[in-house]
Design a protein around this motif. Sequence first.
Motif, short mmCIF file in Angstrom:
data_model
loop_
_atom_site.label_atom_id
_atom_site.label_comp_id
_atom_site.label_asym_id
_atom_site.label_seq_id
_atom_site.Cartn_x
_atom_site.Cartn_y
_atom_site.Cartn_z
N GLY A 1 -7.00 16.65 6.85
CA GLY A 1 -7.93 16.30 5.79
C GLY A 1 -7.32 16.19 4.41
N LYS A 2 -6.03 16.47 4.28
CA LYS A 2 -5.34 16.35 3.00
C LYS A 2 -4.53 15.05 2.97
N TYR A 3 -4.70 14.31 1.88
CA TYR A 3 -4.01 13.03 1.73
C TYR A 3 -2.69 13.22 0.98
N TYR A 4 -1.62 12.77 1.59
CA TYR A 4 -0.29 12.93 1.01
C TYR A 4 0.38 11.60 0.69
N CYS A 5 0.19 10.61 1.54
CA CYS A 5 0.88 9.32 1.40
C CYS A 5 -0.15 8.21 1.20
N PHE A 6 -0.10 7.56 0.05
CA PHE A 6 -0.99 6.44 -0.22
C PHE A 6 -0.36 5.15 0.33
N PRO A 7 -1.09 4.38 1.12
CA PRO A 7 -0.55 3.12 1.62
C PRO A 7 -0.48 2.08 0.50
N ARG A 8 0.56 1.29 0.49
CA ARG A 8 0.60 0.20 -0.47
C ARG A 8 0.13 -1.10 0.17
N SER A 9 -0.15 -1.07 1.50
CA SER A 9 -0.63 -2.25 2.21
C SER A 9 -1.11 -1.82 3.59
N CYS A 10 -1.71 -2.76 4.31
CA CYS A 10 -2.09 -2.53 5.71
C CYS A 10 -1.02 -3.14 6.60
N LEU B 1 -1.70 -16.12 8.58
CA LEU B 1 -1.76 -14.76 8.07
C LEU B 1 -2.83 -13.91 8.76
N SER B 2 -3.77 -14.56 9.44
CA SER B 2 -4.79 -13.81 10.17
C SER B 2 -4.19 -13.01 11.32
N ALA B 3 -2.93 -13.28 11.65
CA ALA B 3 -2.25 -12.50 12.70
C ALA B 3 -2.18 -11.03 12.31
N TYR B 4 -2.03 -10.76 11.00
CA TYR B 4 -1.94 -9.37 10.53
C TYR B 4 -3.24 -8.60 10.78
N THR B 5 -4.34 -9.27 10.64
CA THR B 5 -5.64 -8.59 10.75
C THR B 5 -6.29 -8.78 12.10
N TYR B 6 -5.67 -9.54 12.99
CA TYR B 6 -6.26 -9.76 14.31
C TYR B 6 -6.29 -8.47 15.14
N GLY B 7 -7.36 -8.28 15.89
CA GLY B 7 -7.40 -7.23 16.91
C GLY B 7 -7.46 -5.82 16.38
#
Length: 457
Positions: free
Chosen positions: A159-168, A396-402
């Motif tokens: 429940g503790k956040y340590y690493c912020f993502p800079r992208s998906c 680019l939709s390959a990144y968000t597919y599935g």
Amino acid sequence: MKKNMRFVGLFSAIGLLSVALTSCNLFGGNRGNGGNNNDLSKVDLNLESDYKDTISLLIPNGNTNETTMIDELIKEFNNDYPNIKFEKNYVSVSGYENTVRNQRIANSLPDIVWSNSPDFYTLVGGEMALPLNTFMEKSGIDLEKDYLKSFFDAGSVNGKYYCFPRSCDSVVTFINTKLLKTAGVDTSKIKNGWTWDDFMSVLAEYRAYLDKTTNKDTYYCLDANLTGWLSVCYPMLRSYGAEVIDDNKNILIDSNETREALKLVKELVDKKYIVADGLTSGNSYETGTSPFLFQSASISLFAERKALKDSVDIVSFPLIQKNNTPKIGAGIAGYCINSRVKDKKQVACWKFMEKMISYEGQQAMALGGLKLPSIRKDLQDPATANWCKGYENNNLSAYTYGDEYKITCDFLSKVDATKKAKLDEAVQGLFADAARTDKDIEKAISTCVKALKNALK
């Protein structure tokens, strides 16, 4: 996890992760606030616009994109705090754990530290990363409302956040359209949602083409980092229904499902689609001599290279449907705050992290080469999001597919964070052994079982 230096995408822990951290203090400092003596509940987030300081950054080397996107973020940040300067330091991805541990011991670990999943466990297990929950609450950050929360959860523990993502980040298949066209390969099957059978049939066509050339003995179809990257090999295991360990730390890798997954690797080697482990390949995707690569990196990392100019595109990872449980590797790359940073500098580091996930910060980083889906819900539209600019004609939709298939290295959430390194080495070793011509599947599994037992001691 051993990764090639050029592979910086990374991955593996979507969903709220529950990791029982070690009770011993490995690198000094006090428990509770990541080794930081400050009471975070009393932190004052007000920071004067003329505050002057130098913040050190640790970023991966060998990745021009990471440097350029950070430079753009710094420019955006300096609009608010012009007197804060930044000093960049670099880390080899393949030597990440040793580097950050040694820097911690020498008290030279930079203020803001790049990491990924699951490597951020190294920072958490060593109490090197500052928990960010208090800052998030005081800044009014609403992950459910404004962000793709699962990617933030990938950088959390208990429940503790340590690493912020800079992208998906999600594993996709990079393709070299020019090579496939030259080889006369039927590309109609190469589309989002294609299956592993589709993939194998395309590889067969390209292999037949190679066998007609003078390079048939040193060139291969797939520059596939199957044996050195958990974000590829672990989802392959899970696609067959195989498990590494259970919640009680019982080892489950010795199974028929694992054998089926390793047979797939053996087939790739036997048919000369990939180079056998321990041998040297004469080609690679980067040099424009291999048509396929599994990777999560930004398309811009490859598209602007001279050897790949006008020949790069992406498609989703081929779905392994053997047991109707296909998986695609996913995770994060992002940044943490060194737990030893204190006082006003701590607040300045937080302001930088906050800027990174802001609308302006995400747009700025995208202009600097971050051509991966944003972690913000209001930056998913290609018409307004900078991460799509310049590559509108690519898939680019390959990144968000599935999204329903996305999986991280969730087995690491079942153990003490300090055991991560040996666990993922064991799984990598399993796939490396399967890709060897001098080892059979049974030997590969027995070696892995021993390595897992040693890791869990």
